[in-house]
Write an enzyme that holds these catalytic residues in place. Structure first.
Site, PDB file in Angstrom:
ATOM      1  N   GLY A   1       0.746  -1.256  -0.187  1.00  0.00           N
ATOM      2  CA  GLY A   1      -0.081   0.146  -0.014  1.00  0.00           C
ATOM      3  C   GLY A   1       0.850   1.335  -0.001  1.00  0.00           C
ATOM      4  O   GLY A   1       2.139   1.317  -0.320  1.00  0.00           O
TER       5      GLY A   1
ATOM      6  N   VAL B   1       2.128   3.406   2.468  1.00  0.00           N
ATOM      7  CA  VAL B   1       3.278   3.214   3.394  1.00  0.00           C
ATOM      8  C   VAL B   1       4.174   2.349   3.126  1.00  0.00           C
ATOM      9  O   VAL B   1       5.234   2.421   3.016  1.00  0.00           O
ATOM     10  CB  VAL B   1       2.736   3.029   4.774  1.00  0.00           C
ATOM     11  CG1 VAL B   1       4.027   2.965   5.802  1.00  0.00           C
ATOM     12  CG2 VAL B   1       1.917   4.281   5.129  1.00  0.00           C
TER      13      VAL B   1
ATOM     14  N   TRP C   1       2.161 -14.398   5.838  1.00  0.00           N
ATOM     15  CA  TRP C   1       3.516 -13.807   5.360  1.00  0.00           C
ATOM     16  C   TRP C   1       4.580 -14.192   6.762  1.00  0.00           C
ATOM     17  O   TRP C   1       5.814 -14.744   6.403  1.00  0.00           O
ATOM     18  CB  TRP C   1       3.780 -12.425   5.092  1.00  0.00           C
ATOM     19  CG  TRP C   1       3.154 -12.292   3.846  1.00  0.00           C
ATOM     20  CD1 TRP C   1       1.980 -12.030   3.451  1.00  0.00           C
ATOM     21  CD2 TRP C   1       3.549 -12.740   2.362  1.00  0.00           C
ATOM     22  NE1 TRP C   1       1.701 -11.722   1.938  1.00  0.00           N
ATOM     23  CE2 TRP C   1       2.670 -12.398   1.183  1.00  0.00           C
ATOM     24  CE3 TRP C   1       4.869 -13.311   2.261  1.00  0.00           C
ATOM     25  CZ2 TRP C   1       3.181 -12.651  -0.110  1.00  0.00           C
ATOM     26  CZ3 TRP C   1       5.055 -13.636   0.656  1.00  0.00           C
ATOM     27  CH2 TRP C   1       4.397 -13.222  -0.278  1.00  0.00           C
TER      28      TRP C   1
ATOM     29  N   ASN D   1      -1.195   1.637  12.079  1.00  0.00           N
ATOM     30  CA  ASN D   1      -2.031   2.532  12.890  1.00  0.00           C
ATOM     31  C   ASN D   1      -2.238   1.826  14.296  1.00  0.00           C
ATOM     32  O   ASN D   1      -1.934   0.567  14.273  1.00  0.00           O
ATOM     33  CB  ASN D   1      -3.265   2.855  12.194  1.00  0.00           C
ATOM     34  CG  ASN D   1      -3.006   4.099  11.219  1.00  0.00           C
ATOM     35  OD1 ASN D   1      -2.195   4.953  11.225  1.00  0.00           O
ATOM     36  ND2 ASN D   1      -3.686   4.079  10.088  1.00  0.00           N
TER      37      ASN D   1
ATOM     38  N   ALA E   1       1.844   9.394   2.765  1.00  0.00           N
ATOM     39  CA  ALA E   1       1.791   8.747   1.609  1.00  0.00           C
ATOM     40  C   ALA E   1       0.658   8.436   0.667  1.00  0.00           C
ATOM     41  O   ALA E   1      -0.330   7.952   1.349  1.00  0.00           O
ATOM     42  CB  ALA E   1       2.556   7.443   1.813  1.00  0.00           C
TER      43      ALA E   1
ATOM     44  N   LYS F   1      -0.932  10.286  18.939  1.00  0.00           N
ATOM     45  CA  LYS F   1      -1.458   9.736  17.349  1.00  0.00           C
ATOM     46  C   LYS F   1      -2.862   9.308  17.348  1.00  0.00           C
ATOM     47  O   LYS F   1      -3.507   9.488  16.597  1.00  0.00           O
ATOM     48  CB  LYS F   1      -0.508   8.834  16.873  1.00  0.00           C
ATOM     49  CG  LYS F   1      -0.772   8.910  15.422  1.00  0.00           C
ATOM     50  CD  LYS F   1       0.057   7.879  14.413  1.00  0.00           C
ATOM     51  CE  LYS F   1      -0.317   7.864  13.066  1.00  0.00           C
ATOM     52  NZ  LYS F   1       0.529   6.871  12.301  1.00  0.00           N
TER      53      LYS F   1
ATOM     54  N   LEU G   1     -12.662  -1.165   6.291  1.00  0.00           N
ATOM     55  CA  LEU G   1     -12.140   0.190   7.123  1.00  0.00           C
ATOM     56  C   LEU G   1     -11.510  -0.395   8.351  1.00  0.00           C
ATOM     57  O   LEU G   1     -11.950  -1.312   9.184  1.00  0.00           O
ATOM     58  CB  LEU G   1     -13.579   0.568   7.472  1.00  0.00           C
ATOM     59  CG  LEU G   1     -14.614   0.944   6.615  1.00  0.00           C
ATOM     60  CD1 LEU G   1     -15.675   1.903   6.913  1.00  0.00           C
ATOM     61  CD2 LEU G   1     -13.847   2.003   5.469  1.00  0.00           C
TER      62      LEU G   1
END
Length: 318
Positions: free
Chosen positions: A17, A19, A91, A107, A133, A185, A266
């Site tokens: 994606g 980032v 992965w 996040n 980004a 954040k 989402l």
């Protein structure tokens, strides 16, 4: 342009994606052989072009779309969306051994929990991503930032991560109080993302008086939960968030709004969902956050949950 650089240790980046592409491109540009790990069956990406408004550069990467085809790496960067837990685990099962450093550039506040049990806590470096980004194509990403773009903790895995991420040129800050930095954040993300997704409006929506009152109440709840979790959030931390949002460039949106418009899943569970879960653990009432979470969870019609009853207040692994 393509230039010759010293060859450094290989890095696997999971998640192509915005980032993931940005980090992969900047690491490859410094000489790291980068393997970009993406969805099976997706068109391969053999090079990435990044632009930051001053420079545009194209670098080569290796593509892999099959977890069974990889071996353990010494350094793995996880940059998947929070709802892609199942794919990420597939992965990690192949990429991680007991010596692997796992850099989790996602996040939320549950970085270590998301990669367990494939990586022990001492192998995991949570990273807060502050640069912006935007992926404009499968192999093209724009990078914008104002100040340090990445924050790591001041512990052994954080220092290992900083040695790697410093090479991106995105600016890395080491925080002695990562818990507070993460909740600072989250205060922004847990409000800005769901409100913009629900209203289908960009950050200008926070100029509406009624939205501002709702957001202030949500922020107070998030701060209370953060303090219960050990974050040192002063009273003014709540008052600072909305002016910060007001100061964003005209037309700025949020990642959750972009995902809704594109019909993607989402990230509500790892943001507002994490707040509500932690509130329950501390027996704290967060009625505004709970109500908004229920509404934004109901929006996520692209998830398997659209056809399967679920509880949005329990941890979702999608």
């Amino acid at each position: 342009m393509r230039g010759s650089t010293p060859r450094l240790d290989p890095v696997a980046v999971v998640g192509p994606g915005s980032v993931g592409l940005a980090l992969a491109a900047r690491l490859a540009g410094q000489g790291h052989p980068v393997t970009l790990c993406g969805r099976p069956g997706s068109p391969p990406v053999s090079s990435v072009t990044w632009s930051d408004g001053r420079e545009t550069r194209t670098v080569d990467v290796e593509w892999c779309g099959d977890p069974a085809a990889v071996r353990p790496f010494a350094q793995v960067v996880v940059a998947t969306k929070l709802y892609q837990g199942e794919a990420t685990r597939a992965w990690l099962e192949r990429l991680v051994d007991r010596d692997t450093l796992v850099v989790v550039a996602q996040n939320g506040i549950e970085h270590r929990e998301r990669v367990a049990p494939h990586a022990a806590a001492g192998q995991v470096a949570p990273v807060l991503v502050h640069f912006n980004a935007e992926r404009r194509d499968r192999d093209l990403v724009d990078i914008r930032q104002d100040g340090p773009g990445l924050v790591v903790g001041d512990d052994a895995p954080g220092r290992r991560a900083r040695a790697l991420l410093d090479r991106t040129g995105l600016g890395v800050h080491t925080s002695a109080d990562f818990t507070t930095a993460a909740w600072e954040k989250l205060m922004v993300n847990a409000i800005a993302n769901p409100v913009t997704a629900l209203t289908c409006r960009r950050l200008e929506v926070f100029g509406d008086p009624s939205v501002r009152v709702l957001s202030a109440a949500m922020l107070a709840e998030v701060a209370e939960v953060g303090r219960a979790e050990g974050a040192r959030l002063p009273a003014e931390a709540v008052d600072d968030v909305l002016p910060w949002i007001d100061a964003r460039p005209a037309g700025a949106g949020s990642s959750m709004l972009a995902d809704r418009v594109a019909g993607r899943h989402l990230e509500y569970d790892g943001l507002l969902g994490a707040v509500v879960r932690r509130a329950r653990a501390h027996s704290l009432a967060v009625p505004m956050c709970t109500a908004v979470l229920a509404l934004v969870a109901a929006l996520d019609t692209t998830s398997f949950a659209a056809a399967t009853p679920h509880d949005p207040f329990k941890r979702q692994e999608q």
